[in-house]
Design a protein around this motif. Sequence first.
Motif, PDB file in Angstrom:
ATOM      1  N   VAL A  82       0.871  -1.173   0.000  1.00  0.00           N
ATOM      2  CA  VAL A  82       0.000   0.000   0.000  1.00  0.00           C
ATOM      3  C   VAL A  82       0.907   1.221   0.000  1.00  0.00           C
ATOM      4  O   VAL A  82       1.676   1.434   0.941  1.00  0.00           O
ATOM      5  N   VAL A  83       0.831   1.998  -1.069  1.00  0.00           N
ATOM      6  CA  VAL A  83       1.686   3.169  -1.239  1.00  0.00           C
ATOM      7  C   VAL A  83       0.839   4.410  -1.002  1.00  0.00           C
ATOM      8  O   VAL A  83      -0.076   4.708  -1.782  1.00  0.00           O
ATOM      9  N   THR A  84       1.125   5.107   0.091  1.00  0.00           N
ATOM     10  CA  THR A  84       0.324   6.288   0.427  1.00  0.00           C
ATOM     11  C   THR A  84       1.052   7.160   1.445  1.00  0.00           C
ATOM     12  O   THR A  84       1.900   6.661   2.198  1.00  0.00           O
ATOM     13  N   ASP A  85       0.688   8.417   1.479  1.00  0.00           N
ATOM     14  CA  ASP A  85       1.131   9.321   2.536  1.00  0.00           C
ATOM     15  C   ASP A  85      -0.040   9.678   3.459  1.00  0.00           C
ATOM     16  O   ASP A  85       0.121  10.462   4.385  1.00  0.00           O
ATOM     17  N   GLN A  86      -1.206   9.094   3.213  1.00  0.00           N
ATOM     18  CA  GLN A  86      -2.383   9.357   4.032  1.00  0.00           C
ATOM     19  C   GLN A  86      -2.350   8.461   5.276  1.00  0.00           C
ATOM     20  O   GLN A  86      -2.391   7.233   5.165  1.00  0.00           O
ATOM     21  N   GLU A  87      -2.282   9.078   6.454  1.00  0.00           N
ATOM     22  CA  GLU A  87      -2.140   8.335   7.705  1.00  0.00           C
ATOM     23  C   GLU A  87      -3.311   7.391   7.961  1.00  0.00           C
ATOM     24  O   GLU A  87      -3.113   6.277   8.431  1.00  0.00           O
ATOM     25  N   TRP A  88      -4.533   7.802   7.649  1.00  0.00           N
ATOM     26  CA  TRP A  88      -5.679   6.941   7.942  1.00  0.00           C
ATOM     27  C   TRP A  88      -5.651   5.671   7.100  1.00  0.00           C
ATOM     28  O   TRP A  88      -6.073   4.603   7.552  1.00  0.00           O
ATOM     29  N   ILE A  89      -5.099   5.751   5.893  1.00  0.00           N
ATOM     30  CA  ILE A  89      -4.962   4.563   5.042  1.00  0.00           C
ATOM     31  C   ILE A  89      -3.913   3.622   5.641  1.00  0.00           C
ATOM     32  O   ILE A  89      -4.095   2.401   5.664  1.00  0.00           O
ATOM     33  N   LYS A  90      -2.819   4.179   6.150  1.00  0.00           N
ATOM     34  CA  LYS A  90      -1.779   3.354   6.777  1.00  0.00           C
ATOM     35  C   LYS A  90      -2.357   2.584   7.967  1.00  0.00           C
ATOM     36  O   LYS A  90      -2.083   1.397   8.137  1.00  0.00           O
TER      37      LYS A  90
END
Length: 139
Positions: A82-90
């Motif tokens: 999962v590639v993201t900078d969104q904390e809620w997605i992490k």
Amino acid sequence: MLDLISHPADHVVAMKAGGVVTAQELQHAIDAIEAAKRVHPRISLVVEIDALRWLTLTALLKDIGYGLTQLGDLEHYHRAAVVTDQEWIKHLAHLEERLFKAMEIRTFPKRDHAVAMAWAGELPKGDHENPEEDGYHGA
């Protein structure tokens, strides 16, 4: 928006999501996952998430329904990057990793996109690039 993106490994289904995801876009991704599962003993996923706002109601219901059908089929999955900078997605990805222990799920910041793609492309020990050579012809 949910679009399939290319990955050099055939056993990897890669996609990019952002904005609003519709049921039709989600179905396209599900079809790609199911097609990969028919020809590979184990598949991996890459999901790049950039400014995802929401899923339409029908997309959300489709996602939940498909997810529930996969609970008995987790042996087909190897990894999910999962590639993201969104904390809620992490946080959501870490919760899913605890729930779906058969599949290794790891989050990567957007700056490490290439690392995530390489990690997802690694085959499980004992699996070969050409599953036909092992006599595997899908389920």
